[in-house]
Enzyme design. Sequence first.
Site, PDB file in Angstrom:
ATOM      1  N   LYS A 206       0.846  -1.190   0.000  1.00 27.70           N
ATOM      2  CA  LYS A 206       0.000   0.000   0.000  1.00 27.70           C
ATOM      3  C   LYS A 206       0.882   1.241   0.000  1.00 27.70           C
ATOM      4  O   LYS A 206       1.831   1.347   0.773  1.00 27.70           O
ATOM      5  CB  LYS A 206      -0.905  -0.013   1.235  1.00 27.70           C
ATOM      6  CG  LYS A 206      -2.052   0.977   1.163  1.00 27.70           C
ATOM      7  CD  LYS A 206      -3.019   0.749   2.311  1.00 27.70           C
ATOM      8  CE  LYS A 206      -4.208   1.701   2.208  1.00 27.70           C
ATOM      9  NZ  LYS A 206      -5.178   1.466   3.305  1.00 27.70           N
TER      10      LYS A 206
ATOM     11  N   HIS B 279      -8.317 -10.333   7.419  1.00 26.75           N
ATOM     12  CA  HIS B 279      -7.610  -9.182   7.975  1.00 26.75           C
ATOM     13  C   HIS B 279      -7.430  -9.299   9.482  1.00 26.75           C
ATOM     14  O   HIS B 279      -6.557  -8.640  10.057  1.00 26.75           O
ATOM     15  CB  HIS B 279      -8.358  -7.896   7.624  1.00 26.75           C
ATOM     16  CG  HIS B 279      -7.449  -6.722   7.402  1.00 26.75           C
ATOM     17  ND1 HIS B 279      -6.503  -6.682   6.405  1.00 26.75           N
ATOM     18  CD2 HIS B 279      -7.326  -5.538   8.066  1.00 26.75           C
ATOM     19  CE1 HIS B 279      -5.848  -5.537   6.448  1.00 26.75           C
ATOM     20  NE2 HIS B 279      -6.325  -4.831   7.450  1.00 26.75           N
TER      21      HIS B 279
ATOM     22  N   ARG C 199      -3.934 -10.230  10.305  1.00 24.92           N
ATOM     23  CA  ARG C 199      -2.993  -9.099  10.312  1.00 24.92           C
ATOM     24  C   ARG C 199      -3.127  -8.306  11.612  1.00 24.92           C
ATOM     25  O   ARG C 199      -2.136  -7.900  12.203  1.00 24.92           O
ATOM     26  CB  ARG C 199      -3.260  -8.217   9.091  1.00 24.92           C
ATOM     27  CG  ARG C 199      -2.424  -6.946   8.999  1.00 24.92           C
ATOM     28  CD  ARG C 199      -2.685  -6.283   7.649  1.00 24.92           C
ATOM     29  NE  ARG C 199      -2.336  -4.880   7.626  1.00 24.92           N
ATOM     30  CZ  ARG C 199      -1.119  -4.404   7.349  1.00 24.92           C
ATOM     31  NH1 ARG C 199      -0.130  -5.242   7.086  1.00 24.92           N
ATOM     32  NH2 ARG C 199      -0.886  -3.102   7.306  1.00 24.92           N
TER      33      ARG C 199
ATOM     34  N   HIS D  22       2.710   0.810   7.571  1.00 25.74           N
ATOM     35  CA  HIS D  22       1.885   1.997   7.790  1.00 25.74           C
ATOM     36  C   HIS D  22       2.693   3.262   7.505  1.00 25.74           C
ATOM     37  O   HIS D  22       3.842   3.380   7.938  1.00 25.74           O
ATOM     38  CB  HIS D  22       1.376   2.051   9.231  1.00 25.74           C
ATOM     39  CG  HIS D  22       0.307   1.047   9.518  1.00 25.74           C
ATOM     40  ND1 HIS D  22      -0.032   0.651  10.799  1.00 25.74           N
ATOM     41  CD2 HIS D  22      -0.507   0.343   8.686  1.00 25.74           C
ATOM     42  CE1 HIS D  22      -1.010  -0.239  10.739  1.00 25.74           C
ATOM     43  NE2 HIS D  22      -1.307  -0.435   9.474  1.00 25.74           N
TER      44      HIS D  22
END
Length: 468
Positions: free
Chosen positions: A309, A415, A418, A441
């Site tokens: 991401k 998820h 995670r 992140h």
Amino acid sequence: MGKNIIRKNSSTTPNPETYRPSNWQRYLDLLSRQGVPEHYRRWYVRHVEELLAAFPGKSLRKLNREDICNYLQNLTRQTQMPGWQIRQKVDAIRLLLVDLVRNTQAMEVDWNYWGEAGLETLPANHPTLAKESPPEALIQKNSRTKSLDSDGEAAVTKTVRLLRSQHYSIRTENAYRDWVMRFLAFAGKPPAELDSGDAGTFLSHLTVERRISQSTQRQALNALSFFYKHVLAREFALTEGFRPAKRTRRIPVVLSREEIKRLLDALEGIHRLMAGLMYGTGTRLLELVRLRVQDVDFERSLIVVRDGKGRKDRVVPLPMSFKEDLQAHLAERRRQFEADRLAGPVHVHLPDALARKYPQASTDWRWQYVFASARLARDPRSGQVRRHHIHENTLQKAIHKAAQKTDIPKRVNSHALRHSFATHLLEAGYDIRTVQELLGHADVSTTMIYTHVLNKPGLPPVISPADF
């Protein structure tokens, strides 16, 4: 032959004292007990006849795992065969070898993996492949374009092109494109006549009439802001009658270590390995299914996550608890790859312009997906035969079923693994910055949400939580 078998057995009434059913009759009885509809049973018999013809003179009990997998591999290479037919053939063979013959080697075959070959391969608009298609092709397939005129379609196409030029993710591209089309259809005006008031009215409509969530509202707002600024080249200022809702933070669903163990024990084959790696590395679902062979470093016990991401690469620990399973899987995957090479050139999707820069890379072992689909697909544009990665929905469904089987009283999805990775690391005393890097992140404030479930301090050396 299959029709004759069923007709003969269905018209004969045996003496219950002397009757000993033939193998064919036992198989038909098994199909009946398994709930296979009667009009499908003759096809199941034909599929079994094809298997027998492939191994003439060889006992079904003596078929080994390699024989069975090679047969299934040849079956799934038939790109023109409908998915439902592949799924039916695999089911017929599984019922014969596992439930009827009780072949111990067949019981070691990952039937879930081969059964998924009957599912549709990755569609053209899948996040992995969508950027191979020009914006015009993707827009033409969307039903919302029916309400747009030529100016509206041109505006949407320009939006997609600008998003790609700025290297937005494909999911952001799809979401923004969809919101712009919804907005244009709602406004009912040519793009040149739109102003900020139209955007405010649309957002208010979404909030009041459609009752969308705060996160959805913010996504629509960001899409319209991009559209006004970069496509219409005009100021975007919301009217006084509309104020975006404040963003809310939800506590993530986290499983205990005992619940993780129960969940993994309820999974089998490739799904167990994938779920274990997802928990042991903290990768996102698409990051996991897109892993390439060259991204796994057994010598250094790490995995490189490419193009995560925000288009960022990062390194995560390779959990030692799954190292041997992953090595065994890659050995099997290598045999599949070599069989593909013998049967003909089989390619793999390459990101961005790598296919043009390195023409031979698409058939190189290093670029192959770790978790490849059981079924081959033919690219309609280039005509290439490809082996894509396994569809992420298969793991999601497997985890959902496993959670139901174990009666875990939480909303368990992929998820949650995670979330559990991050929380268990913090509980073990790893600092927030380390966890932030492992999760990928951009802002530590995103990682801080996991501090709400901490229960243990400390600073031990970094290892995977799967190895605690």
